[in-house]
Design a protein around this motif. Structure first.
Motif, mmCIF file in Angstrom:
data_model
loop_
_atom_site.group_PDB
_atom_site.id
_atom_site.type_symbol
_atom_site.label_atom_id
_atom_site.label_comp_id
_atom_site.label_asym_id
_atom_site.label_seq_id
_atom_site.Cartn_x
_atom_site.Cartn_y
_atom_site.Cartn_z
ATOM 1 N N UNK A 59 -17.025 62.543 94.572
ATOM 2 C CA UNK A 59 -17.501 63.258 95.751
ATOM 3 C C UNK A 59 -18.741 64.087 95.413
ATOM 4 N N UNK A 60 -18.760 64.696 94.236
ATOM 5 C CA UNK A 60 -19.889 65.509 93.789
ATOM 6 C C UNK A 60 -21.161 64.667 93.687
ATOM 7 N N UNK A 61 -21.047 63.486 93.070
ATOM 8 C CA UNK A 61 -22.207 62.609 92.907
ATOM 9 C C UNK A 61 -22.739 62.147 94.258
ATOM 10 N N UNK A 62 -21.834 61.683 95.126
ATOM 11 C CA UNK A 62 -22.233 61.173 96.440
ATOM 12 C C UNK A 62 -22.868 62.278 97.281
ATOM 13 N N UNK A 63 -22.263 63.466 97.245
ATOM 14 C CA UNK A 63 -22.795 64.585 98.034
ATOM 15 C C UNK A 63 -24.181 65.001 97.538
ATOM 16 N N UNK A 64 -24.368 65.034 96.227
ATOM 17 C CA UNK A 64 -25.659 65.451 95.654
ATOM 18 C C UNK A 64 -26.777 64.507 96.069
ATOM 19 N N UNK A 65 -26.517 63.210 95.947
ATOM 20 C CA UNK A 65 -27.562 62.225 96.264
ATOM 21 C C UNK A 65 -27.840 62.176 97.762
ATOM 22 N N UNK A 66 -26.776 62.131 98.569
ATOM 23 C CA UNK A 66 -26.974 62.034 100.020
ATOM 24 C C UNK A 66 -27.679 63.269 100.572
ATOM 25 N N UNK A 67 -27.381 64.449 100.005
ATOM 26 C CA UNK A 67 -28.003 65.683 100.490
ATOM 27 C C UNK A 67 -29.484 65.744 100.122
ATOM 28 N N UNK A 68 -29.814 65.416 98.889
ATOM 29 C CA UNK A 68 -31.193 65.537 98.425
ATOM 30 C C UNK A 68 -32.116 64.475 99.003
ATOM 31 N N UNK A 69 -31.556 63.320 99.392
ATOM 32 C CA UNK A 69 -32.406 62.251 99.920
ATOM 33 C C UNK A 69 -32.131 61.984 101.397
ATOM 34 N N UNK A 70 -31.459 62.933 102.057
ATOM 35 C CA UNK A 70 -31.212 62.850 103.514
ATOM 36 C C UNK A 70 -30.600 61.515 103.940
ATOM 37 N N UNK A 71 -29.574 61.100 103.230
ATOM 38 C CA UNK A 71 -28.846 59.872 103.577
ATOM 39 C C UNK A 71 -27.600 60.269 104.356
ATOM 40 N N UNK A 72 -27.545 59.869 105.612
ATOM 41 C CA UNK A 72 -26.454 60.279 106.501
ATOM 42 C C UNK A 72 -25.208 59.425 106.248
ATOM 43 N N UNK A 73 -24.127 60.069 105.826
ATOM 44 C CA UNK A 73 -22.858 59.368 105.571
ATOM 45 C C UNK A 73 -21.737 59.870 106.475
ATOM 46 N N UNK A 74 -22.103 60.573 107.541
ATOM 47 C CA UNK A 74 -21.082 61.189 108.400
ATOM 48 C C UNK A 74 -20.191 60.160 109.078
ATOM 49 N N UNK A 75 -20.731 58.994 109.376
ATOM 50 C CA UNK A 75 -19.951 57.976 110.092
ATOM 51 C C UNK A 75 -19.185 57.046 109.158
ATOM 52 N N UNK A 76 -19.195 57.334 107.872
ATOM 53 C CA UNK A 76 -18.468 56.485 106.924
ATOM 54 C C UNK A 76 -17.017 56.930 106.843
ATOM 55 N N UNK A 77 -16.161 56.262 107.607
ATOM 56 C CA UNK A 77 -14.743 56.639 107.663
ATOM 57 C C UNK A 77 -14.029 56.375 106.341
ATOM 58 N N UNK A 78 -14.512 55.394 105.568
ATOM 59 C CA UNK A 78 -13.874 55.089 104.280
ATOM 60 C C UNK A 78 -13.968 56.287 103.337
ATOM 61 N N UNK A 79 -15.120 56.949 103.308
ATOM 62 C CA UNK A 79 -15.290 58.124 102.463
ATOM 63 C C UNK A 79 -14.362 59.247 102.903
#
Length: 327
Positions: free
Chosen positions: A151-171
């Motif tokens: 979760x830490x890795x995914x959150x760091x990358x998505x936040x810094x590069x503005x990658x929207x993962x809000x609709x990813x129900x699997x996560x």
């Protein structure tokens, strides 16, 4: 050695394809009248078509041997990495994997700096990072759980590069199950939207799905072997009617959709809110849970009939039902 094999394979495909297409072109030219075939215009057209055939043969052979691009592993992720950026893509993947098991111990700036170095020469750096992140997400979800480091890795990358993962129900689902199964605690989450149920103290919604069908076992009574009777003619204008009877009464059971509505699993209860059916079932009172594709059948303690819900994420719902009572 591997490179030589690929070159030979490419040449083989290219020659075979070009010869096949060239033979078709020769056949077409031979079928033309001699006057047209010998004209300067025809020669120019044949030369142009030959160049096109060479390009098509090269493209097909190249894609067959080397591949045109790398596509995301999940169907919803349509990100593609240009073949010129493959090395950059592999570099980003390695940078992410180096952070495994130590994301929280490493400064976020270090992760981002390593990724930035990898994409500094990439033609499409955004797509390279997205593809690497999506692949990492899929690998992390292989066990259906998302631990704190992942979760830490995914959150760091998505936040810094503005990658929207809000609709990813699997996560979302994997994060919840990790908290329940591994940490033995209810996750602190916030569900958006209006929920038509009254929750108890410290009760939170973990799963909600609309347009779910409620299927029940319905028992009806019918009569078997009955008759409406029949008439016997005794004389002209005189009939004797033998009486009708219903026959033997038999109970017949079948499963039927009785309602459609909202299916909810909270940290303490299972709810179904339909037009006519309203149910609240304590999770701890459920003694069996049988998942199937897009649905689940549960059995409460006592003499209650099984209830089937269709149109849900059955794997996630089943794991919630069987693991929540263990907390």
């Amino acid at each position: 050695m591997e490179k030589i094999k690929k070159i030979l394979s490419f040449l083989w495909y290219f020659i075979i394809l070009f010869l096949f297409m060239f033979l078709i072109l020769v056949f077409i030219v031979e079928s033309l009248p001699k006057e047209q075939a010998n004209s300067s215009f025809a020669s120019f057209m044949i030369f142009g078509i030959s160049l096109i055939l060479i390009y098509i043969s090269y493209k097909i052979a190249h894609d067959k041997v080397y591949g045109s691009s790398i596509t995301a592993s999940k169907k919803d992720y349509n990100t593609k990495v240009n073949k010129d950026d493959i090395k950059n893509f592999e570099c980003v993947k390695n940078a992410i994997n180096m952070m495994v098991d130590k994301c929280k111990e490493t400064k976020e700036e270090e992760i981002i700096n390593n990724i930035n170095k990898c994409v500094s020469s990439a033609k499409q750096p955004d797509k390279v990072i997205k593809k690497a992140l999506y692949d990492y997400i899929q690998e992390s979800l292989n066990d259906g759980l998302l631990d704190e480091n992942e979760e830490c890795i995914i959150a760091s990358i998505s936040k810094n590069y503005n990658i929207d993962l809000k609709d990813n129900s699997d996560l979302y689902n994997a994060k919840i199950l990790y908290s329940i199964i591994v940490k033995h605690e209810i996750p602190n989450i916030e569900l958006r939207g209006n929920v038509p149920v009254i929750l108890g103290n410290n009760e939170v919604i973990l799963y909600l799905k609309e347009n779910v069908s409620l299927i029940k076992e319905v028992t009806r009574t019918k009569y078997v072997g009955g008759t409406d009777g029949f008439s016997i003619r005794i004389a002209k204008g005189l009939y004797y009617r033998k009486g009708a009877f219903k026959g033997e009464r038999v109970k017949v059971s079948s499963k039927e959709v009785v309602d459609n509505g909202m299916f909810i699993i909270s940290s303490k209860n299972l709810f179904f809110i339909g037009e006519s059916e309203k149910k609240k079932i304590p999770i701890k009172s459920i003694i069996t849970s049988e998942p199937f594709e897009n649905g689940i059948t549960i059995q409460k303690n006592g003499n209650a009939k099984p209830l089937t819900f269709y149109g849900i994420d059955s794997w996630f719902a089943h794991n919630l039902i069987i693991n929540l009572p263990k907390i």
